[in-house]
Motif scaffolding. Structure first.
Motif, PDB file in Angstrom:
ATOM      1  N   ASP A  94       1.016  -1.540  -0.076  1.00  0.00           N
ATOM      2  CA  ASP A  94       0.250  -0.152  -0.136  1.00  0.00           C
ATOM      3  C   ASP A  94       1.281   1.034   0.146  1.00  0.00           C
ATOM      4  N   PRO A  95       1.319   1.494  -0.884  1.00  0.00           N
ATOM      5  CA  PRO A  95       2.344   2.870  -0.721  1.00  0.00           C
ATOM      6  C   PRO A  95       1.898   3.775  -0.173  1.00  0.00           C
ATOM      7  N   ASP A  96       1.117   4.646   0.133  1.00  0.00           N
ATOM      8  CA  ASP A  96       0.033   5.575   0.710  1.00  0.00           C
ATOM      9  C   ASP A  96       0.680   5.281   1.592  1.00  0.00           C
ATOM     10  N   ALA A  97       0.089   4.342   2.344  1.00  0.00           N
ATOM     11  CA  ALA A  97       0.833   4.130   3.917  1.00  0.00           C
ATOM     12  C   ALA A  97       2.118   4.267   4.182  1.00  0.00           C
ATOM     13  N   VAL A  98       2.875   3.565   2.791  1.00  0.00           N
ATOM     14  CA  VAL A  98       4.300   3.540   3.177  1.00  0.00           C
ATOM     15  C   VAL A  98       5.001   4.426   3.253  1.00  0.00           C
ATOM     16  N   TRP A  99       4.048   5.473   2.104  1.00  0.00           N
ATOM     17  CA  TRP A  99       4.842   7.271   2.129  1.00  0.00           C
ATOM     18  C   TRP A  99       4.802   7.292   3.942  1.00  0.00           C
ATOM     19  N   ALA A 100       3.627   7.434   4.291  1.00  0.00           N
ATOM     20  CA  ALA A 100       3.356   7.936   5.949  1.00  0.00           C
ATOM     21  C   ALA A 100       4.076   7.864   6.532  1.00  0.00           C
ATOM     22  N   SER A 101       4.928   6.162   6.561  1.00  0.00           N
ATOM     23  CA  SER A 101       6.038   6.282   6.560  1.00  0.00           C
ATOM     24  C   SER A 101       6.947   6.818   7.179  1.00  0.00           C
ATOM     25  N   VAL A 102       7.517   6.924   5.953  1.00  0.00           N
ATOM     26  CA  VAL A 102       8.449   7.568   5.419  1.00  0.00           C
ATOM     27  C   VAL A 102       8.695   8.568   6.097  1.00  0.00           C
ATOM     28  N   ARG A 103       7.643   9.456   5.892  1.00  0.00           N
ATOM     29  CA  ARG A 103       7.819  10.969   6.144  1.00  0.00           C
ATOM     30  C   ARG A 103       7.458  10.632   7.415  1.00  0.00           C
ATOM     31  N   ARG A 104       6.772  10.352   7.994  1.00  0.00           N
ATOM     32  CA  ARG A 104       6.560  10.357   9.859  1.00  0.00           C
ATOM     33  C   ARG A 104       8.215  10.090  10.098  1.00  0.00           C
ATOM     34  N   SER A 105       9.185   8.800  10.224  1.00  0.00           N
ATOM     35  CA  SER A 105      10.014   8.525  11.066  1.00  0.00           C
ATOM     36  C   SER A 105      11.969   8.826   9.595  1.00  0.00           C
TER      37      SER A 105
ATOM     38  N   VAL B 118      19.778   6.938  -1.280  1.00  0.00           N
ATOM     39  CA  VAL B 118      18.679   7.359  -0.080  1.00  0.00           C
ATOM     40  C   VAL B 118      17.410   7.338   0.171  1.00  0.00           C
ATOM     41  N   LEU B 119      16.643   7.443  -0.821  1.00  0.00           N
ATOM     42  CA  LEU B 119      15.242   6.787  -1.083  1.00  0.00           C
ATOM     43  C   LEU B 119      14.872   6.115  -1.245  1.00  0.00           C
ATOM     44  N   GLU B 120      15.420   4.640  -1.774  1.00  0.00           N
ATOM     45  CA  GLU B 120      15.484   4.032  -1.926  1.00  0.00           C
ATOM     46  C   GLU B 120      15.609   2.355  -0.672  1.00  0.00           C
ATOM     47  N   MET B 121      16.617   3.149   0.687  1.00  0.00           N
ATOM     48  CA  MET B 121      16.492   2.582   2.007  1.00  0.00           C
ATOM     49  C   MET B 121      15.193   3.143   2.209  1.00  0.00           C
ATOM     50  N   ALA B 122      15.133   4.339   2.679  1.00  0.00           N
ATOM     51  CA  ALA B 122      14.126   5.016   3.549  1.00  0.00           C
ATOM     52  C   ALA B 122      12.530   4.134   2.676  1.00  0.00           C
ATOM     53  N   VAL B 123      12.248   4.092   1.792  1.00  0.00           N
ATOM     54  CA  VAL B 123      11.248   2.841   0.863  1.00  0.00           C
ATOM     55  C   VAL B 123      11.158   1.654   1.784  1.00  0.00           C
ATOM     56  N   LEU B 124      12.254   1.042   2.018  1.00  0.00           N
ATOM     57  CA  LEU B 124      12.722  -0.091   2.236  1.00  0.00           C
ATOM     58  C   LEU B 124      11.969   0.114   3.565  1.00  0.00           C
ATOM     59  N   LYS B 125      12.550   0.891   4.950  1.00  0.00           N
ATOM     60  CA  LYS B 125      12.217   1.063   6.088  1.00  0.00           C
ATOM     61  C   LYS B 125      10.309   1.609   6.198  1.00  0.00           C
ATOM     62  N   GLY B 126      10.058   2.429   5.530  1.00  0.00           N
ATOM     63  CA  GLY B 126       8.660   2.340   5.477  1.00  0.00           C
ATOM     64  C   GLY B 126       8.194   0.998   5.596  1.00  0.00           C
TER      65      GLY B 126
ATOM     66  N   MET C 156       6.178  -2.577  12.731  1.00  0.00           N
ATOM     67  CA  MET C 156       6.208  -2.132  14.195  1.00  0.00           C
ATOM     68  C   MET C 156       5.204  -1.281  14.329  1.00  0.00           C
ATOM     69  N   GLU C 157       4.436  -0.506  12.913  1.00  0.00           N
ATOM     70  CA  GLU C 157       3.699   0.104  13.164  1.00  0.00           C
ATOM     71  C   GLU C 157       1.717  -1.010  13.513  1.00  0.00           C
ATOM     72  N   ALA C 158       2.507  -2.013  13.370  1.00  0.00           N
ATOM     73  CA  ALA C 158       1.166  -3.387  13.320  1.00  0.00           C
ATOM     74  C   ALA C 158       0.502  -2.860  14.588  1.00  0.00           C
ATOM     75  N   ASP C 159      -0.560  -3.311  15.301  1.00  0.00           N
ATOM     76  CA  ASP C 159      -1.864  -2.432  16.313  1.00  0.00           C
ATOM     77  C   ASP C 159      -1.315  -3.379  17.241  1.00  0.00           C
ATOM     78  N   ASP C 160      -1.067  -4.642  17.139  1.00  0.00           N
ATOM     79  CA  ASP C 160      -0.501  -5.958  18.210  1.00  0.00           C
ATOM     80  C   ASP C 160       1.098  -5.277  19.113  1.00  0.00           C
ATOM     81  N   ARG C 161       1.787  -4.840  18.102  1.00  0.00           N
ATOM     82  CA  ARG C 161       2.916  -4.061  18.305  1.00  0.00           C
ATOM     83  C   ARG C 161       2.741  -2.746  18.681  1.00  0.00           C
ATOM     84  N   VAL C 162       2.217  -2.143  18.656  1.00  0.00           N
ATOM     85  CA  VAL C 162       2.360  -1.145  19.250  1.00  0.00           C
ATOM     86  C   VAL C 162       1.590  -0.930  20.777  1.00  0.00           C
ATOM     87  N   ALA C 163       0.313  -2.259  21.107  1.00  0.00           N
ATOM     88  CA  ALA C 163       0.259  -2.526  22.520  1.00  0.00           C
ATOM     89  C   ALA C 163       1.472  -3.477  23.168  1.00  0.00           C
TER      90      ALA C 163
END
Length: 427
Positions: A236-247, A326-334, A341-348
């Motif tokens: 889901d690119p939109d969700a991944v991009w949000a994670s990239v920008r957030r972190s 830099v961008l390619e590695m950031a996409v993988l991190k995202g 890391m941001e999955a609901d069970d992980r957050v709890a």
């Protein structure tokens, strides 16, 4: 002595406490080979096997812990260092040591301890690594002061281990929460940085940092795929991009992130179907990780050589990381951030981990020094004020593995006074 070692000055091999050669009847190892051996044999290095990387150490037999991650970072750093002409043992030792200061529960535990340690200067895993290498890890005692100086590594190796060569206050001026030294460790920090141009990192530290970036951007995704959390064929690119920008890259826009993902998808091993756990599927995934590491390191090596002839040693050069890399590695991190890391069970789970850390600090402050390990109890008794005593407790908690933190919590918090009376046992 190889050519890369000859590129270093005598002062680079100096130690805080001077040491004579260990052997007189056999060829002597270089000072940097001895540094590497000291880290490999350190207790803090062994404890990395039971500390969280992304998944907990007991989550799966396949996924990485901090120790396996550090070994992989070291391999990348050594190969890149050799290719660039710097001393491979220095970069490899820095890579082996780079996560020694991480507390239980990974970055989550780090954030919890930072808040709890506000009255003694905060907590940062990289500053804690320097503290371990120069104070907490028992190897050498300074005969002048009678105080532990940790592993007593060379100046060049300690400098290579310093990912953020500035204080917390200087980090704030740079608009980053990252820093590499506590006020309590300023003396040895000033010694290892003597002659350094401002806050510039030596190239060996840059190699270590890049190797860490490469390894965790690729391997966290690999672990996520095997754990069934990431499907590289259905992102889901939109969700991944949000994670990239957030972190990672707050200013990255959709078009450049999309182009980076397209470049990654063009790598020959990028999967066209979902991972199914077969040997064929696992082999394809492993080949993809190898191809991505080669892609990133090759791009950096080519750009660095294009920028200057070298030698790429200490402060005579800098790594050049292309913006595309830099961008390619950031996409993988995202990808790893969003799906793991941001999955609901992980957050709890992470919320509960922070509670464990906070409750451990509270109970240890209440029952120190009796509840502390002997070495930290000694530090507590020598502490001149409350801030220093808080730092001792933070050092103790940071030394624990995930499993021992839970065991200490069960013993000291859940069992209360009865658990304190049985202190001295370490899980």
């Amino acid at each position: 002595m190889d050519d890369s070692t000859r590129r270093y000055a005598a002062r680079d091999a100096e130690r805080w406490v001077a040491e004579p050669p260990k052997r007189v009847d056999a060829p002597e190892r270089t000072a940097y080979e001895r540094d590497r051996a000291r880290v490999v044999h350190a207790a803090a290095f062994r404890r990395l096997a039971a500390k969280t990387q992304v998944h907990g150490p007991q989550a799966d037999d396949f996924v990485r812990n901090r120790l396996t991650h550090s070994l992989e970072v070291a391999q990348v750093a050594r190969d890149l260092s050799r290719a660039l002409g710097s001393q491979p043992d220095i970069a490899e030792t820095a890579a082996l040591a780079h996560d020694l200061g991480h507390p239980p529960f990974g970055h989550n535990g780090e954030h919890a301890l930072d808040a709890l340690a506000a009255d003694c200067g905060g907590f940062e895993g990289n500053a804690q690594t320097l503290r371990l290498l120069t104070r907490l890890e028992a190897k050498t005692v300074d005969p002048r002061s009678g105080r532990s100086v940790g592993l007593n590594l060379t100046r060049a190796t300690l400098d290579a281990c310093t990912k953020y060569p500035w204080t917390r206050e200087q980090g704030r001026e740079r608009a980053t929460s990252k820093f590499g030294v506590y006020a309590d460790d300023a003396e040895v920090f000033d010694w290892l940085r003597a002659g350094a141009p401002g806050q510039r990192r030596c190239v060996e530290a840059q190699i270590m940092d890049l190797a860490d970036d490469v390894a965790y951007s690729v391997h966290d995704v690999e672990d996520g795929v095997v754990a069934g959390r990431v499907d590289l064929d259905r992102l889901d690119p939109d969700a991944v991009w949000a994670s990239v920008r957030r972190s990672y890259l707050p200013a990255a826009d959709d078009d450049e992130l999309g182009a980076a993902l397209d470049r990654l998808r063009s790598v020959a091993g990028w999967p066209a179907t979902s991972y199914d756990g077969t040997r064929r599927s696992l082999a394809a995934l492993k080949n993809l990780t190898s191809d991505l590491i080669g892609l990133f390191c090759g791009a950096v090596q080519e750009a660095t050589f294009a920028a200057g002839p070298g030698p790429f040693v200490r402060y005579r050069a800098d790594l050049v990381v292309p913006p595309e890399t830099v961008l390619e590695m950031a996409v993988l991190k995202g990808i790893a951030a969003h799906y793991v890391m941001e999955a609901d069970d992980r957050v709890a789970l992470m919320a509960r981990q922070r509670e464990v850390v906070a409750e451990l600090v509270e109970v240890l402050l209440e029952h120190a020094p009796v509840a502390l390990d002997a070495s930290f109890a000694e530090d507590w008794r020598a502490a001149p004020d409350d801030a220093t005593r808080l730092r001792v407790v933070v050092d103790q908690v940071a030394s624990l593995t995930d499993a021992s933190a839970l065991a200490w919590h069960e013993r000291l918090v859940r069992q209360g006074a009865r658990g304190v009376r049985t202190s001295g046992w370490t899980a």
